[in-house]
Design a protein around this motif. Structure first.
Motif, PDB file in Angstrom:
ATOM      1  N   THR A   1      -1.362   4.268  -6.397  1.00 24.00           N
ATOM      2  CA  THR A   1      -0.755   2.941  -6.613  1.00 24.00           C
ATOM      3  C   THR A   1      -1.684   1.990  -7.353  1.00 24.00           C
ATOM      4  O   THR A   1      -1.249   0.924  -7.789  1.00 24.00           O
ATOM      5  CB  THR A   1      -0.336   2.300  -5.284  1.00 24.00           C
ATOM      6  OG1 THR A   1      -1.481   2.187  -4.418  1.00 24.00           O
ATOM      7  CG2 THR A   1       0.735   3.132  -4.591  1.00 24.00           C
TER       8      THR A   1
ATOM      9  N   ALA B   1       6.304   4.205  -4.186  1.00 21.87           N
ATOM     10  CA  ALA B   1       5.895   3.098  -3.323  1.00 21.87           C
ATOM     11  C   ALA B   1       6.902   1.958  -3.473  1.00 21.87           C
ATOM     12  O   ALA B   1       7.681   1.930  -4.442  1.00 21.87           O
ATOM     13  CB  ALA B   1       4.498   2.627  -3.703  1.00 21.87           C
ATOM     14  N   PRO B   2       6.916   0.993  -2.567  1.00 24.22           N
ATOM     15  CA  PRO B   2       7.818  -0.150  -2.727  1.00 24.22           C
ATOM     16  C   PRO B   2       7.571  -0.881  -4.042  1.00 24.22           C
ATOM     17  O   PRO B   2       6.417  -1.054  -4.463  1.00 24.22           O
ATOM     18  CB  PRO B   2       7.465  -1.044  -1.523  1.00 24.22           C
ATOM     19  CG  PRO B   2       6.872  -0.116  -0.521  1.00 24.22           C
ATOM     20  CD  PRO B   2       6.143   0.929  -1.312  1.00 24.22           C
TER      21      PRO B   2
ATOM     22  N   ILE C   1       4.877  -3.746  -4.713  1.00 25.68           N
ATOM     23  CA  ILE C   1       3.423  -3.610  -4.809  1.00 25.68           C
ATOM     24  C   ILE C   1       2.910  -3.827  -6.229  1.00 25.68           C
ATOM     25  O   ILE C   1       1.700  -3.773  -6.464  1.00 25.68           O
ATOM     26  CB  ILE C   1       2.932  -2.249  -4.286  1.00 25.68           C
ATOM     27  CG1 ILE C   1       3.349  -1.108  -5.235  1.00 25.68           C
ATOM     28  CG2 ILE C   1       3.387  -1.996  -2.880  1.00 25.68           C
ATOM     29  CD1 ILE C   1       2.568   0.156  -4.990  1.00 25.68           C
TER      30      ILE C   1
ATOM     31  N   VAL D   1       0.293  -7.804  -2.511  1.00 22.07           N
ATOM     32  CA  VAL D   1       1.245  -6.982  -1.768  1.00 22.07           C
ATOM     33  C   VAL D   1       0.746  -5.544  -1.699  1.00 22.07           C
ATOM     34  O   VAL D   1       0.865  -4.874  -0.666  1.00 22.07           O
ATOM     35  CB  VAL D   1       2.646  -7.053  -2.409  1.00 22.07           C
ATOM     36  CG1 VAL D   1       3.626  -6.121  -1.685  1.00 22.07           C
ATOM     37  CG2 VAL D   1       3.169  -8.486  -2.393  1.00 22.07           C
ATOM     38  N   ARG D   2       0.170  -5.060  -2.801  1.00 21.31           N
ATOM     39  CA  ARG D   2      -0.347  -3.681  -2.794  1.00 21.31           C
ATOM     40  C   ARG D   2      -1.451  -3.514  -1.762  1.00 21.31           C
ATOM     41  O   ARG D   2      -1.494  -2.523  -1.030  1.00 21.31           O
ATOM     42  CB  ARG D   2      -0.875  -3.287  -4.176  1.00 21.31           C
ATOM     43  CG  ARG D   2      -1.272  -1.808  -4.239  1.00 21.31           C
ATOM     44  CD  ARG D   2      -1.770  -1.390  -5.600  1.00 21.31           C
ATOM     45  NE  ARG D   2      -3.119  -1.836  -5.865  1.00 21.31           N
ATOM     46  CZ  ARG D   2      -4.213  -1.246  -5.377  1.00 21.31           C
ATOM     47  NH1 ARG D   2      -4.114  -0.208  -4.557  1.00 21.31           N
ATOM     48  NH2 ARG D   2      -5.406  -1.692  -5.696  1.00 21.31           N
TER      49      ARG D   2
ATOM     50  N   TRP E   1       0.127  -3.430   1.625  1.00 23.05           N
ATOM     51  CA  TRP E   1       0.823  -2.153   1.829  1.00 23.05           C
ATOM     52  C   TRP E   1      -0.170  -1.020   2.076  1.00 23.05           C
ATOM     53  O   TRP E   1       0.083  -0.123   2.889  1.00 23.05           O
ATOM     54  CB  TRP E   1       1.694  -1.835   0.614  1.00 23.05           C
ATOM     55  CG  TRP E   1       2.436  -0.538   0.772  1.00 23.05           C
ATOM     56  CD1 TRP E   1       3.626  -0.323   1.395  1.00 23.05           C
ATOM     57  CD2 TRP E   1       1.996   0.754   0.321  1.00 23.05           C
ATOM     58  NE1 TRP E   1       3.954   1.007   1.366  1.00 23.05           N
ATOM     59  CE2 TRP E   1       2.981   1.689   0.705  1.00 23.05           C
ATOM     60  CE3 TRP E   1       0.881   1.197  -0.388  1.00 23.05           C
ATOM     61  CZ2 TRP E   1       2.872   3.042   0.417  1.00 23.05           C
ATOM     62  CZ3 TRP E   1       0.753   2.554  -0.663  1.00 23.05           C
ATOM     63  CH2 TRP E   1       1.752   3.451  -0.273  1.00 23.05           C
ATOM     64  N   GLU E   2      -1.318  -1.076   1.401  1.00 22.01           N
ATOM     65  CA  GLU E   2      -2.333  -0.049   1.597  1.00 22.01           C
ATOM     66  C   GLU E   2      -2.782  -0.002   3.058  1.00 22.01           C
ATOM     67  O   GLU E   2      -3.030   1.088   3.601  1.00 22.01           O
ATOM     68  CB  GLU E   2      -3.536  -0.340   0.694  1.00 22.01           C
ATOM     69  CG  GLU E   2      -4.694   0.633   0.848  1.00 22.01           C
ATOM     70  CD  GLU E   2      -5.872   0.252  -0.030  1.00 22.01           C
ATOM     71  OE1 GLU E   2      -6.377   1.138  -0.746  1.00 22.01           O
ATOM     72  OE2 GLU E   2      -6.287  -0.932  -0.008  1.00 22.01           O
TER      73      GLU E   2
ATOM     74  N   GLY F   1       1.469   0.252   5.055  1.00 21.97           N
ATOM     75  CA  GLY F   1       2.450   1.235   4.592  1.00 21.97           C
ATOM     76  C   GLY F   1       1.866   2.590   4.278  1.00 21.97           C
ATOM     77  O   GLY F   1       2.496   3.628   4.540  1.00 21.97           O
TER      78      GLY F   1
END
Length: 380
Positions: free
Chosen positions: A12, A63-64, A67, A72-73, A76-77, A80
């Protein structure tokens, strides 16, 4: 790979411009594919098709979409990514760009591309330096295995962090000969015409982001000294890459006029790089320090005569197949003048460079990653 080891590769962090980190991620995945090793790969939805084209044997997961925003990434890391690892039954998470989930049941493998945040902090912004030193320390204390692209980077990490608990493996980066190759004369002639570089003096090439450690202000001063000495016989200096946060370089570039014989080419398409690098009289890369020095290797693969420095990892890449200089402008100018006056030496370096570049393959790089996954899996 052991049947008990299942890897989730977090792709990502791929940058939008598909620069150095992207070449690493794509190259390692292609090398693992060539070895017949399949891993789970999570990536931004827009990046999956390109990754699958290069390495079709892996299992890809989107991934969403949110991100795309960096904060947000990172969130998420932490939340998520470990959840996805549990869902997929992954026993190892590979985080290929410094950061990692701080809480996870899976063992972590982390790639540290660079240690100049410790060895040369002045060449980085305060924010970047703080961010990467913090995450490097976390990775050194929490990961099962750390991967670095050179011995110099591994040594610098050990010297800078008192308690490195992770095992450390060196995986030299590779170069894709389908992309970076010695160009045909027709390719060079076309590139020169399209960029108005078809003069007898040719050009000096620089490839990389214009940031302080790339030492572009010294290269610009060196080129100005060269013009004083060679006059109309001076090759044009062509810079390919984006402007980073180097204010000194930006000020100098903004003040240039056409008579200065300097061209900012911006990002060149990958297809143009063999002609740009291999067709140059010299590729100049006077860096103050590199974790690996991928532009040096890519120029070597294109059959370029490369002028660089002996800082940190670069001699591990260039060996005796490149010319070296001190990083000050006077030394760079003198080295350029000498190389330009010696076409036979340039041809010899170009031949040696192309041959040496074949030693750096993504297959060999992937084998070290496979070893890292096995070690981490055994520790999980």
């Amino acid at each position: 790979m052991s049947p008990h080891t299942s890897v989730l590769f977090d792709a990502t962090s791929l940058p939008p411009n598909w620069g150095g980190v992207a070449r690493y991620i794509q190259g390692v995945l292609a090398g693992l594919d060539e070895l017949g090793v399949s891993v789970h790969v999570v990536a931004k939805p827009a990046d999956i098709a390109r990754l699958r084209d290069a390495a079709p044997g892996h299992r890809y997961h989107p991934a969403p979409a949110a991100i795309r925003a960096r904060p947000v990434r990172f969130a998420w890391e932490q939340l998520g990514l470990p959840r996805l690892a549990r869902t997929l039954g992954a026993t190892v998470i590979h985080s290929p760009h410094y950061t990692l989930p701080l809480v996870s049941r899976a063992a972590n493998v982390v790639t540290l591309h660079d240690a100049t945040f410790f060895t040369d902090p002045e060449v980085h912004s305060r924010l970047k330096r703080t961010f990467f030193t913090w995450w490097t320390r976390r990775a050194a204390g929490r990961a099962a295995v750390l991967i670095t692209p050179s011995r110099a980077t591994a040594d610098a990490v050990r010297a800078s962090i008192r308690d490195v608990r992770a095992a450390m493996l060196v995986a030299y980066l590779g170069v894709d000969p389908a992309v970076f190759h010695v160009p045909a004369s027709a390719e060079v002639e076309r590139f020169a015409r399209e960029h108005a570089l078809d003069s007898p003096t040719g050009w000096i090439a620089f490839l990389g982001t214009i940031e302080p450690r790339k030492n572009v202000p010294a290269l610009l001063r060196a080129h100005a000294l060269l013009r004083e000495r060679l006059g109309s016989g001076t090759p044009t200096l062509v810079l390919s890459g984006s402007r980073g946060w180097d204010e000194d370089a930006a000020t100098r570039l903004d003040a240039l006029t056409p008579t200065d014989l300097v061209v900012e080419a911006g990002y060149l398409p990958l297809d143009d790089l063999p002609a740009f690098l291999g067709g140059a009289s010299v590729v100049a890369y006077p860096s103050l320090g590199e974790g690996f020095g991928l532009p040096v290797l890519e120029a070597m693969a294109c059959g370029a005569a490369v002028l660089t420095t002996r800082r940190l990892s670069i001699p591990e890449v260039g060996g005796d197949a490149v010319a070296y200089t001190e990083p000050d402008s006077e030394s760079i100018a003198a080295a350029l003048e000498t190389l330009l006056a010696e076409p036979e030496r340039r041809a010899g370096l170009a031949s040696q460079a192309a041959a040496r570049s074949t030693e750096f393959t993504w297959l060999a790089c992937a084998r070290v990653h496979l070893d890292a996954y096995e070690r981490a899996g055994a520790a999980a």
